[in-house]
Design a protein around this motif. Structure first.
Motif, PDB file in Angstrom:
ATOM      1  N   PRO A 138       0.672  -1.469   0.051  1.00  0.00           N
ATOM      2  CA  PRO A 138      -0.340  -0.026  -0.011  1.00  0.00           C
ATOM      3  C   PRO A 138       0.625   0.717  -0.080  1.00  0.00           C
ATOM      4  O   PRO A 138       1.782   1.559   0.993  1.00  0.00           O
ATOM      5  CB  PRO A 138      -0.799   0.306   1.585  1.00  0.00           C
ATOM      6  N   SER A 139      -0.005   2.767  -0.377  1.00  0.00           N
ATOM      7  CA  SER A 139       1.043   3.661  -0.576  1.00  0.00           C
ATOM      8  C   SER A 139       1.456   4.003   1.129  1.00  0.00           C
ATOM      9  O   SER A 139       0.358   3.791   1.536  1.00  0.00           O
ATOM     10  CB  SER A 139       0.438   4.767  -1.408  1.00  0.00           C
ATOM     11  N   ARG A 140       2.476   5.184   1.194  1.00  0.00           N
ATOM     12  CA  ARG A 140       2.692   4.976   1.888  1.00  0.00           C
ATOM     13  C   ARG A 140       1.971   6.912   2.351  1.00  0.00           C
ATOM     14  O   ARG A 140       2.657   7.264   3.185  1.00  0.00           O
ATOM     15  CB  ARG A 140       4.192   5.550   2.874  1.00  0.00           C
ATOM     16  N   TRP A 141       1.062   6.813   1.892  1.00  0.00           N
ATOM     17  CA  TRP A 141       0.817   8.702   1.409  1.00  0.00           C
ATOM     18  C   TRP A 141       0.163   9.262   2.512  1.00  0.00           C
ATOM     19  O   TRP A 141       1.049  10.508   2.934  1.00  0.00           O
ATOM     20  CB  TRP A 141       0.107   8.788   0.116  1.00  0.00           C
ATOM     21  N   ILE A 142      -0.282   8.347   3.582  1.00  0.00           N
ATOM     22  CA  ILE A 142      -0.745   9.461   4.492  1.00  0.00           C
ATOM     23  C   ILE A 142      -0.115   9.221   5.923  1.00  0.00           C
ATOM     24  O   ILE A 142       0.383   9.953   6.488  1.00  0.00           O
ATOM     25  CB  ILE A 142      -1.983   7.873   5.197  1.00  0.00           C
ATOM     26  N   ALA A 143       0.820   8.086   5.813  1.00  0.00           N
ATOM     27  CA  ALA A 143       1.791   7.811   6.473  1.00  0.00           C
ATOM     28  C   ALA A 143       2.787   9.031   6.329  1.00  0.00           C
ATOM     29  O   ALA A 143       3.393  10.582   7.253  1.00  0.00           O
ATOM     30  CB  ALA A 143       2.921   7.254   6.848  1.00  0.00           C
ATOM     31  N   LEU A 144       3.466   9.853   5.401  1.00  0.00           N
ATOM     32  CA  LEU A 144       4.132  10.137   4.742  1.00  0.00           C
ATOM     33  C   LEU A 144       3.552  12.053   5.075  1.00  0.00           C
ATOM     34  O   LEU A 144       4.475  12.847   5.839  1.00  0.00           O
ATOM     35  CB  LEU A 144       4.471  10.879   3.370  1.00  0.00           C
ATOM     36  N   LEU A 145       2.029  12.204   5.111  1.00  0.00           N
ATOM     37  CA  LEU A 145       1.316  13.177   5.704  1.00  0.00           C
ATOM     38  C   LEU A 145       1.644  14.114   6.512  1.00  0.00           C
ATOM     39  O   LEU A 145       2.288  14.788   7.167  1.00  0.00           O
ATOM     40  CB  LEU A 145      -0.667  13.372   5.020  1.00  0.00           C
ATOM     41  N   ALA A 146       1.675  12.392   7.765  1.00  0.00           N
ATOM     42  CA  ALA A 146       1.586  12.647   9.512  1.00  0.00           C
ATOM     43  C   ALA A 146       3.208  12.917   9.862  1.00  0.00           C
ATOM     44  O   ALA A 146       3.744  14.272  10.566  1.00  0.00           O
ATOM     45  CB  ALA A 146       1.319  12.071   9.494  1.00  0.00           C
ATOM     46  N   GLU A 147       4.493  12.409   8.809  1.00  0.00           N
ATOM     47  CA  GLU A 147       5.666  12.689   9.236  1.00  0.00           C
ATOM     48  C   GLU A 147       6.036  13.873   8.167  1.00  0.00           C
ATOM     49  O   GLU A 147       7.034  15.099   8.959  1.00  0.00           O
ATOM     50  CB  GLU A 147       6.385  11.143   8.327  1.00  0.00           C
ATOM     51  N   LYS A 148       5.973  14.534   7.315  1.00  0.00           N
ATOM     52  CA  LYS A 148       6.615  15.609   6.740  1.00  0.00           C
ATOM     53  C   LYS A 148       5.009  16.718   7.040  1.00  0.00           C
ATOM     54  O   LYS A 148       4.865  17.565   5.302  1.00  0.00           O
ATOM     55  CB  LYS A 148       6.758  15.701   5.678  1.00  0.00           C
ATOM     56  N   LYS A 149       4.210  17.298   7.372  1.00  0.00           N
ATOM     57  CA  LYS A 149       3.756  18.036   6.975  1.00  0.00           C
ATOM     58  C   LYS A 149       3.804  19.415   7.099  1.00  0.00           C
ATOM     59  O   LYS A 149       2.780  20.073   6.313  1.00  0.00           O
ATOM     60  CB  LYS A 149       2.646  17.444   8.400  1.00  0.00           C
ATOM     61  N   LYS A 161       9.818   8.865  -3.554  1.00  0.00           N
ATOM     62  CA  LYS A 161      10.268   8.300  -3.364  1.00  0.00           C
ATOM     63  C   LYS A 161      10.085   6.757  -3.430  1.00  0.00           C
ATOM     64  O   LYS A 161      10.735   5.263  -3.221  1.00  0.00           O
ATOM     65  CB  LYS A 161      11.841   8.374  -2.677  1.00  0.00           C
ATOM     66  N   ASN A 162       8.744   6.684  -2.769  1.00  0.00           N
ATOM     67  CA  ASN A 162       8.166   5.581  -2.335  1.00  0.00           C
ATOM     68  C   ASN A 162       7.304   5.141  -3.148  1.00  0.00           C
ATOM     69  O   ASN A 162       6.617   3.532  -2.711  1.00  0.00           O
ATOM     70  CB  ASN A 162       7.554   6.197  -0.439  1.00  0.00           C
ATOM     71  N   SER A 163       6.620   5.063  -3.923  1.00  0.00           N
ATOM     72  CA  SER A 163       5.833   5.095  -4.977  1.00  0.00           C
ATOM     73  C   SER A 163       6.214   3.948  -6.068  1.00  0.00           C
ATOM     74  O   SER A 163       7.093   4.360  -6.826  1.00  0.00           O
ATOM     75  CB  SER A 163       4.443   6.258  -5.309  1.00  0.00           C
TER      76      SER A 163
END
Length: 263
Positions: A138-149, A161-163
């Motif tokens: 699965p995409s890390r999109w939600i996690a990335l939003l939280a990490e680099k908001k 890089k993660n997709s």
């Protein structure tokens, strides 16, 4: 050939069977519910088949005596079975007895007087995501939003890089959709025809399980198209009602019925 679902979904159902006597799996037709329950059940009944509905009509509660888990597919087609399941559960609450699937929300069908509220764990089966269809993580999109908001540019760079998805796979995924019985068809013409037949089944047949309407299939298709084209906009019931030449209350009831079909 049905596409396998990720293992974590099966694990979620197994967990529910560990504590709930009936487990319900709801979702639109063609999302893979039947494939899921056949993998997990020891016995299987399809209520799309008239002979099975007639057998349950004759046998009543006796038809529910395992072996368990007993899968009851498209259970909304035989409303009396809900009362029968309630009677069996209330007599002896044993986890993992029944796997119920429905392409209609049980509570949206008036003929179902007992929707097993408080006795059933309901799970929803969505169409395949793009990652599931390609058997990718699965995409890390939600996690990335939280990490680099705090920095949108960093979010986009990290996502690239993660997709594994590209500009070519995304439009293809949108065009094909995520219904396992349709999206894996290679021929675009055949796929489009199957999808059209799918919509006709939902609007021309399944909708009548929720609401008795005299609207033509073409009018219902037009209403659905208008709703899809207006995604994200406030709902204008008056404009939608004019589209198919009906009243606002009728239009509101039709939209509620669409929701009952997971549209």
């Amino acid at each position: 050939m049905p596409h396998p679902r990720p293992r974590n979904i099966s694990a979620l159902i197994k967990k529910s069977l560990g504590w709930s006597p009936p487990v319900g799996i709801l979702g639109m037709r063609q999302t893979g519910k039947t494939t899921l329950i056949k993998e997990l059940a020891r016995s299987y009944v399809n209520f799309d088949v008239e002979a099975e509905r007639a057998r349950f009509e004759r046998q009543g509660v006796e038809a529910l005596q395992g072996p368990w888990p007993l899968a009851l597919d498209e259970v909304q087609k035989h409303p009396p079975v809900f009362d029968q399941i309630k009677a069996v559960i209330d007599e002896k609450r044993v986890p993992g007895r029944y796997l119920l699937t429905g392409s209609v929300r049980f509570s949206s069908r008036k003929a179902i007087r007992e929707s097993l509220t408080g006795r059933i764990d309901l799970l929803e089966c969505y169409p395949l995501t793009l990652a599931e269809a390609h058997e990718e993580k699965p995409s890390r999109w939600i996690a990335l939003l939280a990490e680099k908001k705090q920095n949108p540019e960093l979010i986009l760079e990290a996502w690239k890089k993660n997709s594994w998805a590209t500009e070519s796979t995304l439009p293809g995924g949108l065009e094909k959709g995520g219904l396992p019985g349709i999206c894996f068809m290679r021929d675009a013409t055949v796929r489009a025809k199957q999808f059209s037949n799918h919509i006709d089944t939902l609007l021309g047949r399944d909708l009548q399980l929720i609401i008795h309407t005299r609207q033509s299939l073409s009018a219902l298709r037009e209403l659905l198209s208008r709703i899809c084209a207006a995604q994200g906009d406030p709902v204008n019931y008056a404009a939608l009602a004019r589209t198919i030449g009906t009243s606002i209350p009728t239009t509101q009831k039709l939209l509620a019925a669409f929701e009952g079909l997971f549209l």
